[in-house]
Motif scaffolding. Structure first.
Motif, PDB file in Angstrom:
ATOM      1  N   ASN A   1       0.830  -1.200   0.000  1.00  0.00           N
ATOM      2  CA  ASN A   1       0.000   0.000   0.000  1.00  0.00           C
ATOM      3  C   ASN A   1       0.876   1.266   0.000  1.00  0.00           C
ATOM      4  OD1 ASN A   1      -2.531   1.215  -0.011  1.00  0.00           O
ATOM      5  ND2 ASN A   1      -2.576   1.448   2.214  1.00  0.00           N
ATOM      6  N   ASP A   2       2.087   1.135  -0.543  1.00  0.00           N
ATOM      7  CA  ASP A   2       3.046   2.247  -0.556  1.00  0.00           C
ATOM      8  C   ASP A   2       2.726   3.167  -1.730  1.00  0.00           C
ATOM      9  OD1 ASP A   2       5.294   3.916  -0.699  1.00  0.00           O
ATOM     10  OD2 ASP A   2       6.691   2.318  -0.157  1.00  0.00           O
ATOM     11  N   THR A   3       2.353   4.408  -1.431  1.00  0.00           N
ATOM     12  CA  THR A   3       2.030   5.364  -2.499  1.00  0.00           C
ATOM     13  C   THR A   3       3.239   6.244  -2.844  1.00  0.00           C
ATOM     14  OG1 THR A   3       1.155   6.864  -0.825  1.00  0.00           O
ATOM     15  CG2 THR A   3      -0.435   5.460  -1.956  1.00  0.00           C
ATOM     16  N   SER A   4       4.296   6.225  -2.016  1.00  0.00           N
ATOM     17  CA  SER A   4       5.488   7.045  -2.270  1.00  0.00           C
ATOM     18  C   SER A   4       6.470   6.336  -3.203  1.00  0.00           C
ATOM     19  CB  SER A   4       6.193   7.379  -0.955  1.00  0.00           C
ATOM     20  OG  SER A   4       5.315   8.068  -0.100  1.00  0.00           O
ATOM     21  N   VAL A   5       6.728   5.073  -2.918  1.00  0.00           N
ATOM     22  CA  VAL A   5       7.572   4.233  -3.780  1.00  0.00           C
ATOM     23  C   VAL A   5       6.762   2.967  -4.038  1.00  0.00           C
ATOM     24  CG1 VAL A   5       9.757   2.969  -3.998  1.00  0.00           C
ATOM     25  CG2 VAL A   5       9.705   5.143  -2.750  1.00  0.00           C
ATOM     26  N   LYS A   6       6.296   2.827  -5.255  1.00  0.00           N
ATOM     27  CA  LYS A   6       5.381   1.718  -5.566  1.00  0.00           C
ATOM     28  C   LYS A   6       6.041   0.359  -5.321  1.00  0.00           C
ATOM     29  CE  LYS A   6       1.732   3.981  -7.364  1.00  0.00           C
ATOM     30  NZ  LYS A   6       1.829   5.219  -6.588  1.00  0.00           N
ATOM     31  N   VAL A   7       5.214  -0.608  -4.936  1.00  0.00           N
ATOM     32  CA  VAL A   7       5.705  -1.957  -4.632  1.00  0.00           C
ATOM     33  C   VAL A   7       6.368  -2.596  -5.861  1.00  0.00           C
ATOM     34  CG1 VAL A   7       3.521  -3.167  -5.157  1.00  0.00           C
ATOM     35  CG2 VAL A   7       5.089  -4.106  -3.417  1.00  0.00           C
ATOM     36  N   ASP A   8       6.023  -2.119  -7.060  1.00  0.00           N
ATOM     37  CA  ASP A   8       6.666  -2.633  -8.285  1.00  0.00           C
ATOM     38  C   ASP A   8       8.185  -2.506  -8.221  1.00  0.00           C
ATOM     39  OD1 ASP A   8       4.031  -2.587  -8.902  1.00  0.00           O
ATOM     40  OD2 ASP A   8       4.168  -1.228 -10.611  1.00  0.00           O
ATOM     41  N   GLU A   9       8.668  -1.473  -7.493  1.00  0.00           N
ATOM     42  CA  GLU A   9      10.127  -1.275  -7.420  1.00  0.00           C
ATOM     43  C   GLU A   9      10.793  -2.423  -6.650  1.00  0.00           C
ATOM     44  OE1 GLU A   9      11.845   2.545  -7.552  1.00  0.00           O
ATOM     45  OE2 GLU A   9       9.920   3.589  -7.571  1.00  0.00           O
ATOM     46  N   ALA A  10      10.077  -2.979  -5.677  1.00  0.00           N
ATOM     47  CA  ALA A  10      10.597  -4.138  -4.932  1.00  0.00           C
ATOM     48  C   ALA A  10      10.690  -5.361  -5.851  1.00  0.00           C
ATOM     49  CB  ALA A  10       9.706  -4.447  -3.734  1.00  0.00           C
ATOM     50  N   TYR A  11       9.635  -5.560  -6.652  1.00  0.00           N
ATOM     51  CA  TYR A  11       9.649  -6.689  -7.600  1.00  0.00           C
ATOM     52  C   TYR A  11      10.776  -6.524  -8.624  1.00  0.00           C
ATOM     53  CZ  TYR A  11       5.116  -8.216  -5.755  1.00  0.00           C
ATOM     54  OH  TYR A  11       4.115  -8.669  -4.926  1.00  0.00           O
ATOM     55  N   THR A  12      11.021  -5.279  -9.036  1.00  0.00           N
ATOM     56  CA  THR A  12      12.104  -5.001  -9.985  1.00  0.00           C
ATOM     57  C   THR A  12      13.460  -5.368  -9.384  1.00  0.00           C
ATOM     58  OG1 THR A  12      10.825  -3.216 -10.994  1.00  0.00           O
ATOM     59  CG2 THR A  12      13.191  -3.169 -11.351  1.00  0.00           C
ATOM     60  N   LEU A  13      13.708  -4.933  -8.131  1.00  0.00           N
ATOM     61  CA  LEU A  13      14.979  -5.270  -7.459  1.00  0.00           C
ATOM     62  C   LEU A  13      15.151  -6.786  -7.368  1.00  0.00           C
ATOM     63  CD1 LEU A  13      15.006  -2.696  -4.494  1.00  0.00           C
ATOM     64  CD2 LEU A  13      16.498  -2.662  -6.507  1.00  0.00           C
ATOM     65  N   HIS A  14      14.069  -7.467  -7.016  1.00  0.00           N
ATOM     66  CA  HIS A  14      14.115  -8.928  -6.853  1.00  0.00           C
ATOM     67  C   HIS A  14      14.397  -9.617  -8.201  1.00  0.00           C
ATOM     68  CE1 HIS A  14      13.446 -12.841  -5.191  1.00  0.00           C
ATOM     69  NE2 HIS A  14      12.316 -13.047  -5.847  1.00  0.00           N
ATOM     70  N   GLN A  15      13.837  -9.047  -9.263  1.00  0.00           N
ATOM     71  CA  GLN A  15      14.061  -9.585 -10.607  1.00  0.00           C
ATOM     72  C   GLN A  15      15.531  -9.436 -11.003  1.00  0.00           C
ATOM     73  OE1 GLN A  15      11.366  -7.693 -13.365  1.00  0.00           O
ATOM     74  NE2 GLN A  15      12.401  -8.606 -15.121  1.00  0.00           N
ATOM     75  N   TRP A  16      16.136  -8.306 -10.648  1.00  0.00           N
ATOM     76  CA  TRP A  16      17.553  -8.076 -10.971  1.00  0.00           C
ATOM     77  C   TRP A  16      18.467  -8.984 -10.166  1.00  0.00           C
ATOM     78  CZ3 TRP A  16      16.946  -2.061 -10.423  1.00  0.00           C
ATOM     79  CH2 TRP A  16      16.366  -1.554 -11.593  1.00  0.00           C
ATOM     80  N   ASN A  17      18.009  -9.391  -8.993  1.00  0.00           N
ATOM     81  CA  ASN A  17      18.827 -10.223  -8.104  1.00  0.00           C
ATOM     82  C   ASN A  17      17.947 -11.352  -7.566  1.00  0.00           C
ATOM     83  OD1 ASN A  17      20.439 -11.317  -6.133  1.00  0.00           O
ATOM     84  ND2 ASN A  17      20.654  -9.455  -4.922  1.00  0.00           N
ATOM     85  N   PRO A  18      17.742 -12.404  -8.378  1.00  0.00           N
ATOM     86  CA  PRO A  18      16.823 -13.483  -7.995  1.00  0.00           C
ATOM     87  C   PRO A  18      17.223 -14.210  -6.713  1.00  0.00           C
ATOM     88  CG  PRO A  18      17.403 -13.612 -10.330  1.00  0.00           C
ATOM     89  CD  PRO A  18      18.331 -12.613  -9.701  1.00  0.00           C
ATOM     90  N   ASP A  19      18.496 -14.058  -6.291  1.00  0.00           N
ATOM     91  CA  ASP A  19      18.918 -14.685  -5.030  1.00  0.00           C
ATOM     92  C   ASP A  19      18.429 -13.904  -3.804  1.00  0.00           C
ATOM     93  OD1 ASP A  19      20.232 -16.726  -6.327  1.00  0.00           O
ATOM     94  OD2 ASP A  19      22.154 -15.664  -6.376  1.00  0.00           O
ATOM     95  N   SER A  20      17.902 -12.710  -4.026  1.00  0.00           N
ATOM     96  CA  SER A  20      17.415 -11.905  -2.893  1.00  0.00           C
ATOM     97  C   SER A  20      16.144 -12.529  -2.315  1.00  0.00           C
ATOM     98  CB  SER A  20      17.136 -10.472  -3.348  1.00  0.00           C
ATOM     99  OG  SER A  20      16.131 -10.466  -4.355  1.00  0.00           O
ATOM    100  N   VAL A  21      15.821 -12.131  -1.093  1.00  0.00           N
ATOM    101  CA  VAL A  21      14.596 -12.595  -0.430  1.00  0.00           C
ATOM    102  C   VAL A  21      13.594 -11.444  -0.484  1.00  0.00           C
ATOM    103  CG1 VAL A  21      13.607 -13.414   1.744  1.00  0.00           C
ATOM    104  CG2 VAL A  21      15.955 -14.046   1.128  1.00  0.00           C
ATOM    105  N   LEU A  22      12.412 -11.700  -0.999  1.00  0.00           N
ATOM    106  CA  LEU A  22      11.388 -10.653  -1.151  1.00  0.00           C
ATOM    107  C   LEU A  22      10.258 -10.862  -0.149  1.00  0.00           C
ATOM    108  CD1 LEU A  22      10.220  -8.258  -2.822  1.00  0.00           C
ATOM    109  CD2 LEU A  22       9.164  -9.973  -4.316  1.00  0.00           C
TER     110      LEU A  22
END
Length: 279
Positions: free
Chosen positions: A221-242
């Protein structure tokens, strides 16, 4: 619990940094956690003190600090009495500040049996998350890191885009702080510094080359930094924990000032997730 508030790190030719440390005298060799606040943030914002205590109680040395140009002063570290400093902040100054905090921490705790200076974890919130990602990719001292509601790209933020011609001509543009009602300046140097250091400040490249554990936490429910940015980071680094937290906003349903004695349910989940990840 040993809590030291508002320690001043004096630096030659640079603005000083204000820092807090929290650690229990109950466990030797505690890993160090260094927390980086975000844009228009500060170390004592909202419930960050409660979060720091909770994580320290779990057996960690928790450090949080104000970036030197965040707009606070040594005398008044809360809110933004120094708008001139705020306007002169930029990403490379924040990376420089974080480096000096790392150096200070290792030096300060080197002969402290409770603290293990070779185990350092970064936590960054919002813009501080981007700073943490860049630093983690550059500095071998960092063994793990966590981002909370982090940005995934510095180049698309409101303070690096917009009417560049007008910004350059005027030398400054202003952003209203909804809470304090201050018109907060951004001098054009911010953009110039970003352009000169664009390669270094490329979060995607930094995230893709990381070889250390990364926990990504974001509210849906983040309106300042959309949650899509978290999915993007995770996509760039699939070893990360989301970890996506349901119903959580940009500050995990806290606010400033935070008058309550407990964390919000959402920030409690964040804190527990951090402790689990680090253990």
């Amino acid at each position: 619990m040993i809590i030291n508030k508002n320690i001043v790190i004096e630096r030659s030719g640079k603005k000083p940094i204000l820092l807090d440390s929290f650690y229990p005298e109950s466990k030797e060799n505690q890993p160090i956690i260094i927390f980086c606040h975000g844009y228009k943030g500060f170390k004592d914002w909202g419930a960050w003190n409660l979060m720091a205590k909770s994580i320290a109680e779990a057996g960690f040395c928790f450090i949080k600090f104000n970036f030197s140009h965040n707009g606070g002063t040594m005398e008044n570290p809360i809110d933004f009495p120094d708008l001139e400093a705020f306007g002169n902040n930029n990403y490379t100054k924040e990376l420089d500040d974080l480096n000096d905090v790392l150096n200070w921490t290792q030096n300060h705790f080197k002969s402290n049996k409770w603290v293990n200076t070779s185990q350092i974890c970064l936590i960054g919130h919002s813009r501080g998350g981007g700073i943490a990602i860049i630093k983690a990719s550059e500095d071998e001292r960092i063994k793990k890191f966590i981002t909370l509601a982090s940005v995934s790209d510095f180049g698309t933020r409101t303070y690096t885009v917009g009417n560049l011609k007008e910004w350059k001509k005027n030398g400054v543009k202003y952003v209203l702080n909804g809470r304090t009602k201050q018109q907060m300046p951004h001098y054009y140097q911010f953009y110039e510094d970003f352009k000169v250091n664009e390669k270094r400040l490329h979060i995607e490249s930094a995230e893709k080359q990381l070889k250390i554990p990364h926990l990504i936490i974001h509210g849906d429910n983040d309106t300042s930094v959309k949650v899509d940015e978290a999915y993007t980071l995770h996509q760039w680094n699939p070893d990360s924990v989301l970890k996506i937290i349901e119903g959580a906003d940009h500050v995990f349903n806290t606010k400033h000032p935070w008058e309550q004695e407990n964390l919000s349910p959402e920030l409690k989940i964040v804190t527990d997730s951090i402790i689990d990840f680090l253990k």
